[in-house]
Design a protein around this motif. Structure first.
Motif, short mmCIF file in Angstrom:
data_model
loop_
_atom_site.label_atom_id
_atom_site.label_comp_id
_atom_site.label_asym_id
_atom_site.label_seq_id
_atom_site.Cartn_x
_atom_site.Cartn_y
_atom_site.Cartn_z
N PRO A 186 29.90 54.81 39.71
CA PRO A 186 29.93 53.35 39.51
C PRO A 186 30.86 52.91 38.38
CG PRO A 186 27.67 54.11 39.75
CD PRO A 186 28.52 55.32 39.61
N TRP A 187 30.97 53.74 37.33
CA TRP A 187 31.87 53.40 36.22
C TRP A 187 33.33 53.40 36.67
CZ3 TRP A 187 30.45 51.75 31.43
CH2 TRP A 187 29.09 51.90 31.08
N VAL A 188 33.67 54.37 37.54
CA VAL A 188 35.05 54.47 38.02
C VAL A 188 35.40 53.24 38.87
CG1 VAL A 188 36.68 55.85 39.35
CG2 VAL A 188 34.90 56.98 38.01
N VAL A 189 34.50 52.87 39.78
CA VAL A 189 34.73 51.70 40.62
C VAL A 189 34.80 50.44 39.76
CG1 VAL A 189 33.83 50.32 42.53
CG2 VAL A 189 33.63 52.81 42.60
N ALA A 190 33.97 50.39 38.71
CA ALA A 190 33.96 49.23 37.82
C ALA A 190 35.30 49.08 37.10
CB ALA A 190 32.83 49.35 36.79
N ILE A 191 35.95 50.20 36.74
CA ILE A 191 37.27 50.15 36.11
C ILE A 191 38.27 49.46 37.04
CG2 ILE A 191 39.25 51.55 35.38
CD1 ILE A 191 37.28 53.59 34.28
N ALA A 192 38.23 49.84 38.32
CA ALA A 192 39.15 49.24 39.30
C ALA A 192 38.87 47.75 39.45
CB ALA A 192 39.01 49.95 40.64
N PHE A 193 37.59 47.39 39.52
CA PHE A 193 37.23 45.98 39.63
C PHE A 193 37.74 45.20 38.42
CE2 PHE A 193 33.74 45.17 42.91
CZ PHE A 193 34.17 46.22 43.72
N PHE A 194 37.61 45.79 37.23
CA PHE A 194 38.03 45.12 36.01
C PHE A 194 39.54 44.94 35.97
CE2 PHE A 194 39.35 45.28 31.52
CZ PHE A 194 38.70 44.14 31.07
N MET A 195 40.30 45.97 36.38
CA MET A 195 41.75 45.89 36.39
C MET A 195 42.23 44.72 37.24
SD MET A 195 43.11 49.82 36.70
CE MET A 195 44.82 49.34 36.83
N GLN A 196 41.69 44.62 38.46
CA GLN A 196 42.16 43.56 39.34
C GLN A 196 41.68 42.18 38.88
OE1 GLN A 196 40.90 43.13 43.55
NE2 GLN A 196 43.04 43.46 44.01
N SER A 197 40.43 42.11 38.41
CA SER A 197 39.90 40.83 37.95
C SER A 197 40.66 40.31 36.73
CB SER A 197 38.41 40.98 37.62
OG SER A 197 37.90 39.81 37.05
N LEU A 198 40.97 41.22 35.79
CA LEU A 198 41.70 40.82 34.59
C LEU A 198 43.11 40.37 34.95
CD1 LEU A 198 41.63 40.74 31.45
CD2 LEU A 198 42.62 43.04 31.49
N ASP A 199 43.76 41.11 35.84
CA ASP A 199 45.13 40.77 36.22
C ASP A 199 45.20 39.42 36.92
OD1 ASP A 199 48.01 41.96 36.63
OD2 ASP A 199 47.44 41.11 38.57
N GLY A 200 44.15 39.09 37.68
CA GLY A 200 44.15 37.84 38.42
C GLY A 200 44.01 36.61 37.54
N THR A 201 43.52 36.78 36.31
CA THR A 201 43.29 35.62 35.44
C THR A 201 44.17 35.61 34.19
OG1 THR A 201 41.47 36.86 34.38
CG2 THR A 201 40.88 35.36 36.16
N ILE A 202 44.63 36.78 33.77
CA ILE A 202 45.43 36.86 32.54
C ILE A 202 46.82 36.27 32.76
CG2 ILE A 202 46.49 39.13 32.92
CD1 ILE A 202 45.86 39.83 30.03
N LEU A 203 47.27 36.25 34.03
CA LEU A 203 48.63 35.83 34.35
C LEU A 203 48.82 34.32 34.24
CD1 LEU A 203 51.45 36.47 35.56
CD2 LEU A 203 50.42 36.27 37.82
N ASN A 204 47.78 33.54 34.64
CA ASN A 204 47.95 32.09 34.77
C ASN A 204 48.39 31.43 33.47
OD1 ASN A 204 47.15 31.97 37.53
ND2 ASN A 204 45.04 32.26 36.89
N THR A 205 47.81 31.86 32.34
CA THR A 205 48.15 31.26 31.05
C THR A 205 49.58 31.57 30.64
OG1 THR A 205 45.86 31.76 30.48
CG2 THR A 205 47.24 30.93 28.72
#
Length: 476
Positions: free
Chosen positions: A16-35
């Motif tokens: 679950p920790w490994v899958v969570a890392i992948a989820f975090f990478m994509q979620s962060l990338d989807g929101t960090i870019l807009n600003t």
């Protein structure tokens, strides 16, 4: 019944920790870019109001590949594909940081999207295959927490990085996380494959994908690409023709990409169409708000990022009240009223000016975040809740595609509206950038309000019966 693989306690503990890392990478990338979009535009010598292609390219690539992700994992194994997905996402991030033109950046975002399209569905698939159903809610709840943290810290982190470092760092930050993710996948993700070979609907995939690409490019043609109206109309007709050809063919073959039979379930049909049209408004929100704050109101990147915190925090808090509220008043009431409220709040953002008190602006964003979060949770759950086990996987995949497609169309539509309402937009143009944003928010809000009519087609009892498939609820 497929036999669940026997995994070591260490693998079950760390998976679950490994899958969570992948989820975090994509979620962060989807929101960090807009600003960061205004600074990226300045550095690349582009108009900040025409940067939506950077977001649309990624979302559209993800939407295109999601239908093939399950078949690819069954064919080549979850370990290799999950590892390749994180590697490709990280490599795409490096290419983004090295980009010197807008076209190079869009190309790099497509490479990133190829990895991102496989990370989430295959991560979810590994969890479904590795754990018994009795553990599923607990495990899925754990791995989606990082996905919720991304929107909370992404805009703020992006704003600070842009202001005190450079926009390149919003992509470079993915590299160490990607290296950690690749190492973890190689050590802890099992190599699971499908129990039997299934034939992939290649022609259906091409027709469905072509429809999405043509329609999205047509929307982009009205905004960033400045296409003649004749070419835009031809692209729209080509997209609709491909979509019609796909559905006619899907009804006459045994193993289509997405079966039209799914739409015989009323809640699924209403949920999919509601997702498509309601997200056209809400999908534009993360794109429009940072641009409004920086380009029209003069906020610094860090101020704009910090201003997005109430929106993300309220979205997380709304998750806690969504289920009790839905159980109390039902999906029809919640979705009809909430969709109308969403459109109303989006339109109210058109009243924001440089004289709007800052606490009032933060309050408006917090209310928008809560309404948006409740909307996603209710829409996604009602879409899947009445599907049987045989249809759940295909329905979940189509929901993921529609969610990504409608978000990319929402951004493309917002970009086209901004372009149309600016001073060079002809008779409909306005003299100020702020005026263009105000009219865009008003139009997007009206579009979202109209989607409430779709959810009125639900009956008061629809979705009331508990189903095991509600465990498949998507958070975004």
């Amino acid at each position: 019944m497929p036999v669940r693989p026997v995994l070591s306690p260490e693998t079950l503990r760390w998976l679950p920790w490994v899958v969570a890392i992948a989820f975090f990478m994509q979620s962060l990338d989807g929101t960090i870019l807009n600003t960061a979009l205004p600074d990226m535009a300045r550095d690349l010598d582009e108009n900040p109001l025409r940067m939506q292609g950077v977001i649309v390219a990624y979302m559209l690539t993800v939407a295109l590949l999601i239908p093939a992700s399950g078949w690819i994992a069954d064919r080549f194994g979850t370990k290799k594909i999950f590892f390749s997905a994180i590697l490709l996402f990280s490599f795409g991030s490096l290419l983004c940081a090295l980009s010197g033109t807008l076209n190079e950046l869009i190309g790099a975002r497509i490479v990133q999207g190829l990895g991102g399209a496989l990370m989430l569905p295959i991560g979810r698939l590994v969890v479904l295959k590795a754990y018994p159903r009795s553990e599923l809610v607990r495990i899925m709840g754990f791995i989606t927490i990082p996905g919720l943290l991304g929107p909370l810290i992404g805009p703020t982190m992006g704003g600070w990085m842009v202001q005190y470092l450079s926009w390149h760092w919003i992509f470079l930050i993915n590299l160490p996380v990607g290296v950690l993710g690749c190492w973890a996948v190689w050590h802890f993700i099992p190599d699971l494959r499908g129990s039997e070979r299934t034939r992939f609907d290649g022609l259906g995939f091409v027709l469905f994908g072509a429809a999405m690409v043509f329609i999205t490019i047509a929307m982009e043609g009205l905004g960033e690409l400045h296409m003649p109206h004749l070419r835009v109309m031809l692209l729209l007709f080509a997209g609709m023709a491909c979509l019609a050809a796909y559905w006619l063919r899907a009804g006459n073959i045994s193993n289509p990409l997405f079966s039209p039979v799914l739409f015989k379930t009323k809640t699924f049909a209403v949920g999919i169409l509601g997702n498509l049209f309601a997200r056209l408004g809400s999908g534009a929100l993360p794109f429009l708000v940072p641009l409004l704050l920086q380009v029209a109101l003069g906020y610094s990147p860090s101020q704009a990022g910090m201003s997005m915190l109430p929106l993300a925090a309220a979205a997380m808090l709304a998750k806690w009240v969504a289920r009790p509220l839905i159980e109390r008043v039902g999906y029809r009431t919640v979705l009809t009223a909430n969709t109308f409220a969403l459109g109303l709040m989006l339109a109210s953002m058109g009243l924001v000016t440089e004289h709007t008190p800052y606490p009032l602006l933060l309050s408006m964003l917090a209310v928008l975040g809560a309404i948006n979060s409740l909307q996603f949770t209710a829409m996604n759950t009602v879409t899947l809740i009445d599907l049987d086990d045989a249809s759940a996987s295909s329905g979940n995949s189509l929901l993921s595609v529609v969610a990504q497609l409608s978000l990319s169309l929402g951004v493309a539509c917002a970009g086209a509206l901004l372009g149309g309402f600016t001073g060079d937009g002809g008779n409909d143009g306005v003299d100020t950038v702020l005026g263009a944003f105000q009219l865009t928010f008003l139009t997007v809000g009206i579009m979202a309000m109209l989607a409430a009519a779709i959810f009125l087609q639900l009956s008061p009892q629809d979705g009331r019966k508990p189903k095991a498939n509600s465990e498949h609820e998507l958070e975004h």
